[in-house]
Enzyme design. Sequence first.
Site, mmCIF file in Angstrom:
data_model
loop_
_atom_site.group_PDB
_atom_site.id
_atom_site.type_symbol
_atom_site.label_atom_id
_atom_site.label_comp_id
_atom_site.label_asym_id
_atom_site.label_seq_id
_atom_site.Cartn_x
_atom_site.Cartn_y
_atom_site.Cartn_z
ATOM 1 N N LYS A 175 18.677 -36.234 9.720
ATOM 2 C CA LYS A 175 18.369 -34.782 9.452
ATOM 3 C C LYS A 175 18.573 -34.796 7.979
ATOM 4 C CE LYS A 175 20.211 -31.496 8.291
ATOM 5 N NZ LYS A 175 20.077 -30.863 7.006
ATOM 6 N N GLU A 178 18.087 -29.876 3.495
ATOM 7 C CA GLU A 178 17.051 -28.958 3.435
ATOM 8 C C GLU A 178 16.640 -28.793 2.139
ATOM 9 O OE1 GLU A 178 20.055 -28.874 4.232
ATOM 10 O OE2 GLU A 178 20.983 -26.434 4.501
ATOM 11 N N SER A 228 29.760 -32.905 1.373
ATOM 12 C CA SER A 228 30.868 -32.359 0.753
ATOM 13 C C SER A 228 31.969 -32.223 1.901
ATOM 14 C CB SER A 228 30.829 -30.609 0.349
ATOM 15 O OG SER A 228 30.236 -30.185 1.799
ATOM 16 N N CYS A 283 28.146 -38.205 -6.717
ATOM 17 C CA CYS A 283 29.388 -38.233 -6.319
ATOM 18 C C CYS A 283 30.390 -39.357 -6.910
ATOM 19 C CB CYS A 283 29.391 -38.581 -4.610
ATOM 20 S SG CYS A 283 28.696 -40.370 -4.799
HETATM 21 P P1 NAD Z 1 26.639 -30.443 1.972
HETATM 22 O O1 NAD Z 1 27.852 -30.877 2.650
HETATM 23 O O2 NAD Z 1 26.304 -29.059 1.524
HETATM 24 O O3 NAD Z 1 25.400 -30.818 2.858
HETATM 25 C C1 NAD Z 1 25.089 -32.208 3.517
HETATM 26 C C2 NAD Z 1 24.388 -32.165 4.709
HETATM 27 O O4 NAD Z 1 25.191 -31.608 5.737
HETATM 28 C C3 NAD Z 1 22.978 -31.429 4.693
HETATM 29 O O5 NAD Z 1 22.119 -32.133 5.501
HETATM 30 C C4 NAD Z 1 23.376 -30.175 5.212
HETATM 31 O O6 NAD Z 1 22.020 -29.555 5.791
HETATM 32 C C5 NAD Z 1 24.334 -30.483 6.316
HETATM 33 N N1 NAD Z 1 25.404 -29.277 6.259
HETATM 34 C C6 NAD Z 1 25.603 -28.292 5.530
HETATM 35 N N2 NAD Z 1 26.567 -27.549 5.885
HETATM 36 C C7 NAD Z 1 26.628 -27.745 7.295
HETATM 37 C C8 NAD Z 1 27.715 -27.317 8.254
HETATM 38 N N3 NAD Z 1 28.530 -26.293 8.144
HETATM 39 N N4 NAD Z 1 27.722 -28.100 9.486
HETATM 40 C C9 NAD Z 1 26.902 -28.936 9.620
HETATM 41 N N5 NAD Z 1 26.155 -29.538 8.885
HETATM 42 C C10 NAD Z 1 26.099 -29.071 7.621
HETATM 43 O O7 NAD Z 1 26.308 -31.380 0.490
HETATM 44 P P2 NAD Z 1 25.367 -31.164 -0.321
HETATM 45 O O8 NAD Z 1 25.496 -30.060 -1.309
HETATM 46 O O9 NAD Z 1 24.147 -31.443 0.154
HETATM 47 O O10 NAD Z 1 25.674 -32.679 -1.372
HETATM 48 C C11 NAD Z 1 26.749 -32.590 -2.440
HETATM 49 C C12 NAD Z 1 28.074 -33.260 -1.763
HETATM 50 O O11 NAD Z 1 27.891 -34.417 -1.319
HETATM 51 C C13 NAD Z 1 29.097 -33.400 -2.858
HETATM 52 O O12 NAD Z 1 30.262 -33.066 -2.246
HETATM 53 C C14 NAD Z 1 29.112 -34.876 -3.231
HETATM 54 O O13 NAD Z 1 30.292 -35.304 -3.538
HETATM 55 C C15 NAD Z 1 28.732 -35.315 -1.572
HETATM 56 N N6 NAD Z 1 28.369 -36.781 -2.013
HETATM 57 C C16 NAD Z 1 29.523 -37.598 -1.723
HETATM 58 C C17 NAD Z 1 28.659 -38.918 -1.530
HETATM 59 C C18 NAD Z 1 29.934 -40.066 -1.203
HETATM 60 O O14 NAD Z 1 29.335 -41.106 -1.266
HETATM 61 N N7 NAD Z 1 30.933 -39.936 -0.952
HETATM 62 C C19 NAD Z 1 27.467 -39.387 -2.001
HETATM 63 C C20 NAD Z 1 26.672 -38.221 -2.410
HETATM 64 C C21 NAD Z 1 27.299 -36.782 -2.162
#
Ligand code: NAD
Length: 498
Positions: A175, A178, A228, A283
Site C-alpha cells: 500500500k 497516496e 511518521s 528521514c
Molecule cells: P505518513 O506517516 O503520513 O504516511 C505513511 C504511510 O502511512 C502512507 O502510506 C499513508 O497512506 C499511511 N497513513 C497515513 N496516515 C495513516 C493513519 N492514520 N493510519 C494508517 N495509515 C496511515 O508519512 P509520510 O508523510 O508519507 O512520510 C514522511 C514521514 O516518514 C516522516 O516522518 C519521515 O521521517 C518518515 N520516514 C522515516 C524513514 C525511516 O527510515 N525512519 C524513512 C522515510 C520516511
Amino acid sequence: MTVNTVNQFINGQFLPGNGSQNIQVTNPANNQVIAEIPVSTEQDMESAIAAAKAAFPSWKKVAVSERARLMLRYQHILKEKHDEIAKVLAQETGKTLEDAKGDVWRGIEVVEQACNVASLMMGETVENVATNIDTYSLIQPLGVCLGITPFNFPAMIPLWMFPLAIACGNTFVLKPSEQDPNTPMLLAELFKQAGAPDGVLNVVHGGADEVNYLLNHQDIKAVSFVGSVPVGQHIYRTATANMKRAQCFAGAKNHSVVMPDASKEQVLNNLVGASVGAAGQRCMAISVAVFVGESQKWISELADKISKVTPGLWDDPNAGYGPLISPQAKARVLSLIEEGKKEGATCLLDGSEFSVEGYESGNWVGPTVFTDVTTDMQIYQQEIFGPVLCCIGVDTLEQAIQLVNANPYGNGTSIFTASGGAARKYQSDVEVGQVGINVPIPVPLPFFSFTGWKNSFYGDLHAYGKQAIRFYTETKTITARWFDEGQETGPNMTINLR
Ligand code: NAD
C-alpha cells in the site's frame, strides 16, 4: 496536461478500483492534478490478499536459485529503466532529477542484495548433538506480508520491502503513499516484466482506512511500515495486537556534531546538502547542527553557503532541491519557522517567502537557518521535514552527546572531527542507531541493515541486510536420528537426547 489514471495491481492484472472514490495526485511544483488513484474497496483488498495467499504455497516451493534469478532479471530491468523511473519519480515528488536517480539507485542496491537470497537463508547444522542425532535449522517464509510506504522515497522504500520478502518465498501486498503512486506502480509493472508470477506482488491504494482494514486482516502475517511517528506507533500497536510481526520505521531529528578540529570547508560543504537537500524531506536529513567550542564561529559562514542553494523544477540542472510534497507540508513548515522566530531563535536565513517564477502556486520553501536554538523550542522538538537547519552551540563533546541522547529520536547522527578519540567516544556513547564519522548522512548499504533507534523505529528486526531476512522468515529447528537395523534403543523417560 493529461491526468494519468493509476490502477491497482492484483493477481498479475492492472485493474481499476471497484469503488467510486478517487484520490488526486498533484504536481508539487504547481499543485496541478497529474494523476488519480482509486481508493481500494474492501473487495479490492480482499482480492489482493486472496491472490497473495493463493500464490504463496507454490511460490515458496520455487527453487531458491529460481527466486534469486527473478531478482537478477528485475535488477537488470531496473538498471535499464533507471532514468525513466527517476523521471516519473521526479515529476510526482518534485525532487531534482539527480536526487530522484539516487532514490532509484538505493532501491536497486536492495534488489541486488535479494539476488543473494540463497546464502542469506542458510540454516545451521550441528552433527551429533547426541550420538547419531543431528540438529539443523530451516529458514522458511511466513506467508502474506504487507508493506505501507511514505511519500519521500517512492522507489527506494518499496524496494526495501517486497524484493527481500518475495525472494525469501513470501508473497506481498503493498500500500504505497497516496501522494506519489506512479513510481511504485511502475516498479510493479517492471516486476511483472521480470517474470514475477501472478499474485506474488499486489498493490492496492488508499489512506488510513484502507491501511486499518489490511492491518486487521488475519491472512497478513507481517507488516513493514515507514512513515511518521504517530502513524508508526498506531501501526505497530495495531499489528502486534493482531498478533502480527511488525517493523515500523518512523520520524527523525538527526544531529550533526561539529568539533573545532574538523576541516571547516568539508564540514560546511557536507552540511549544506545534508540539511536542505531534497527540501529536508529525508528521514536521514541533518536538521540540527551542534557546534562545539570554537566551531560556533562557522555558523554564519554555513548560513551563507546554504543561502546559495536555490530550489527549482525537477529538470532544472541548477536547482538544489524541489518543492515540498503538498500545500499542507508547506503550511506546516512555514508555521514552525514562524514559531521559531516567536520563541526567540535567531533566523539567519529565512526561506518563507521563496517561490519560483511561473510556479508561484507550488509548495516552495527556501533554505532556512536558525541559530541560538534551545531544546525547549518547537523547531527543535518537532520533526520539521523541510529545508530548515537549527544550529546549537555547546562547550564540550560531552555536552553534545548529552544533548543528542536526550532527544527522543535516534535515526541517524554524524560527527565531524580530526580526532580518532573524539569519534570513537561519540560512536560508542551516542544513543542513535546510525552514526557517520565525517560522513553526514550515514545510510548503510543493504548488506548491513537500516538501524534507527528510539522513536525512529518500533520493532526488533530492521530493514534489509540479514535482519530483513530474519524479519521475513521463521526458523524451524529439526532434530533427527536415522536408525540402522538393530540399533533401536529402549524407552527414554527423560527429556535428554540419547
Ligand atoms: P505518513 O506517516 O503520513 O504516511 C505513511 C504511510 O502511512 C502512507 O502510506 C499513508 O497512506 C499511511 N497513513 C497515513 N496516515 C495513516 C493513519 N492514520 N493510519 C494508517 N495509515 C496511515 O508519512 P509520510 O508523510 O508519507 O512520510 C514522511 C514521514 O516518514 C516522516 O516522518 C519521515 O521521517 C518518515 N520516514 C522515516 C524513514 C525511516 O527510515 N525512519 C524513512 C522515510 C520516511
